[in-house]
Enzyme design. Structure first.
Site, mmCIF file in Angstrom:
data_model
loop_
_atom_site.group_PDB
_atom_site.id
_atom_site.type_symbol
_atom_site.label_atom_id
_atom_site.label_comp_id
_atom_site.label_asym_id
_atom_site.label_seq_id
_atom_site.Cartn_x
_atom_site.Cartn_y
_atom_site.Cartn_z
ATOM 1 N N THR A 37 24.246 22.023 13.012
ATOM 2 C CA THR A 37 24.596 21.417 14.311
ATOM 3 C C THR A 37 23.783 21.692 15.732
ATOM 4 O O THR A 37 23.715 20.849 16.483
ATOM 5 C CB THR A 37 26.034 22.126 14.493
ATOM 6 O OG1 THR A 37 26.859 21.830 13.452
ATOM 7 C CG2 THR A 37 26.782 21.392 15.826
ATOM 8 N N HIS B 171 26.137 12.367 13.886
ATOM 9 C CA HIS B 171 27.228 12.652 13.395
ATOM 10 C C HIS B 171 27.093 12.460 11.640
ATOM 11 O O HIS B 171 26.667 11.375 11.385
ATOM 12 C CB HIS B 171 28.566 12.068 13.850
ATOM 13 C CG HIS B 171 29.787 12.324 13.127
ATOM 14 N ND1 HIS B 171 30.358 13.627 13.151
ATOM 15 C CD2 HIS B 171 30.247 11.976 12.063
ATOM 16 C CE1 HIS B 171 31.391 13.846 12.343
ATOM 17 N NE2 HIS B 171 31.231 12.764 11.656
ATOM 18 N N GLU C 149 37.317 9.643 7.787
ATOM 19 C CA GLU C 149 36.383 9.048 8.884
ATOM 20 C C GLU C 149 36.024 7.521 8.606
ATOM 21 O O GLU C 149 35.970 6.915 9.478
ATOM 22 C CB GLU C 149 34.986 10.082 9.356
ATOM 23 C CG GLU C 149 35.288 11.238 9.873
ATOM 24 C CD GLU C 149 34.270 12.402 10.012
ATOM 25 O OE1 GLU C 149 34.438 13.489 10.707
ATOM 26 O OE2 GLU C 149 33.135 12.174 9.423
ATOM 27 N N ARG D 242 24.300 15.836 5.132
ATOM 28 C CA ARG D 242 24.526 17.108 5.963
ATOM 29 C C ARG D 242 23.124 17.875 6.009
ATOM 30 O O ARG D 242 22.496 18.197 7.084
ATOM 31 C CB ARG D 242 25.639 18.125 5.789
ATOM 32 C CG ARG D 242 26.931 17.218 5.863
ATOM 33 C CD ARG D 242 27.244 17.451 7.418
ATOM 34 N NE ARG D 242 27.533 18.748 7.876
ATOM 35 C CZ ARG D 242 28.259 19.037 9.063
ATOM 36 N NH1 ARG D 242 28.578 17.829 9.599
ATOM 37 N NH2 ARG D 242 28.302 20.236 9.356
ATOM 38 N N ARG E 26 17.985 16.445 13.127
ATOM 39 C CA ARG E 26 17.929 17.204 14.291
ATOM 40 C C ARG E 26 16.931 18.127 14.559
ATOM 41 O O ARG E 26 16.457 18.328 15.783
ATOM 42 C CB ARG E 26 19.430 17.941 14.363
ATOM 43 C CG ARG E 26 20.420 17.010 14.281
ATOM 44 C CD ARG E 26 21.787 17.936 14.116
ATOM 45 N NE ARG E 26 23.011 17.169 14.323
ATOM 46 C CZ ARG E 26 24.399 17.497 13.986
ATOM 47 N NH1 ARG E 26 24.503 18.447 13.202
ATOM 48 N NH2 ARG E 26 25.396 16.672 14.236
ATOM 49 N N LYS F 289 24.646 8.633 17.527
ATOM 50 C CA LYS F 289 25.450 8.884 19.076
ATOM 51 C C LYS F 289 24.844 8.143 20.044
ATOM 52 O O LYS F 289 23.638 7.744 19.733
ATOM 53 C CB LYS F 289 25.497 10.168 18.905
ATOM 54 C CG LYS F 289 26.362 11.132 18.205
ATOM 55 C CD LYS F 289 26.647 12.516 18.443
ATOM 56 C CE LYS F 289 27.098 13.385 17.326
ATOM 57 N NZ LYS F 289 27.386 15.001 17.770
ATOM 58 N N PHE G 112 34.436 22.739 24.410
ATOM 59 C CA PHE G 112 33.411 21.435 24.871
ATOM 60 C C PHE G 112 33.993 19.923 24.437
ATOM 61 O O PHE G 112 33.395 19.092 24.519
ATOM 62 C CB PHE G 112 32.107 21.676 24.039
ATOM 63 C CG PHE G 112 32.225 22.069 22.562
ATOM 64 C CD1 PHE G 112 32.344 20.942 21.726
ATOM 65 C CD2 PHE G 112 32.208 23.284 21.945
ATOM 66 C CE1 PHE G 112 32.469 21.103 20.198
ATOM 67 C CE2 PHE G 112 32.350 23.545 20.721
ATOM 68 C CZ PHE G 112 32.574 22.337 19.887
ATOM 69 N N ASN H 250 22.594 16.101 20.096
ATOM 70 C CA ASN H 250 22.125 16.223 18.760
ATOM 71 C C ASN H 250 22.004 14.872 18.067
ATOM 72 O O ASN H 250 22.029 15.105 16.612
ATOM 73 C CB ASN H 250 22.773 17.416 17.852
ATOM 74 C CG ASN H 250 24.316 17.031 17.661
ATOM 75 O OD1 ASN H 250 24.764 15.880 17.872
ATOM 76 N ND2 ASN H 250 24.699 18.232 17.250
ATOM 77 N N TYR I 84 37.102 13.411 16.770
ATOM 78 C CA TYR I 84 37.082 14.896 16.929
ATOM 79 C C TYR I 84 38.280 15.660 17.027
ATOM 80 O O TYR I 84 38.324 16.510 17.650
ATOM 81 C CB TYR I 84 36.073 15.098 18.108
ATOM 82 C CG TYR I 84 34.433 14.909 17.808
ATOM 83 C CD1 TYR I 84 33.799 15.375 16.640
ATOM 84 C CD2 TYR I 84 33.739 13.954 18.848
ATOM 85 C CE1 TYR I 84 32.374 15.004 16.440
ATOM 86 C CE2 TYR I 84 32.424 13.800 18.595
ATOM 87 C CZ TYR I 84 31.957 14.352 17.256
ATOM 88 O OH TYR I 84 30.373 14.160 17.290
#
Ligand code: DAT
Ligand code: MG
Length: 151
Positions: free
Chosen positions: A93, A117, A128, A87, A104, A11, A59, A114, A51
């Site tokens: 998260t 993704h 995706e 993951r 993270r 990100k 948010f 964070n 998203y």
């Protein structure tokens, strides 16, 4: 486990903080294979598509503003079990809950910053990858290291 593909994005915070190579190296050293990569600044509309599942969350708007605020490194990584284990490499998260040793956990503090993704399941991964990449942007190739990674 099957050889599969997942969508991973660094990100804008990860890019600005100089963490591109750090993040790529964690996937690469694990043994996963990079099959697509590009850098781009997504539009807000594109971020909203990415998203879409979160559109009812409070948010959502800020999240989409953030994802479209600067360059993102979009990637596809391939390997046995890469969707689920990717993951795990990323961590929870919220970095408050991410274990040390995860991306993270080691490199981020706030849930809204964070840095990375990763697709949350096989179906999401397919969707995706299709959203972010054209089929011809995905490169099929072998690595000699595969014979040392897989029995
Ligand atoms: P993940 O990125 O771990 O898949 P998610 O899909 O639930 O998490 O949410 C997408 C992103 O939205 C997440 O990386 C950061 C942001 N986010 C999630 N929960 C949040 C919250 N409670 N407050 C602010 N941002 C949040
Ligand atoms: Mg998610």
């Amino acid at each position: 486990a099957e050889i599969e593909r997942t969508f991973i994005a660094i990100k804008p915070d990860g890019v600005q903080r100089g963490l591109i190579s750090e993040i790529i190296s964690r996937f690469e050293r694990k043994g996963y294979k990079l099959v697509a990569i590009k850098i781009l600044t997504p539009t807000k509309e594109f971020a909203m598509l990415h998203y879409d599942d979160l559109k009812e969350r409070p948010f959502f708007n800020g999240l989409c503003d953030f994802l479209s605020s600067g360059p993102v490194v979009a990637m596809v990584w391939e390997g046995q079990g890469v969707v689920k284990y990717g993951r795990k490499l990323i961590g929870a998260t919220s970095p408050h809950n991410s274990e040390p040793g995860t991306i993270r956990g080691d490199l981020a503090i706030s849930v809204g910053r964070n840095i990375i993704h990763g697709s949350d399941g096989p179906e999401t991964a397919k969707n995706e990858i299709n959203l972010w990449f054209k089929p011809e942007e995905l490169v099929d190739y072998g690595l000699d290291s595969e014979k040392w990674l897989y029995e």
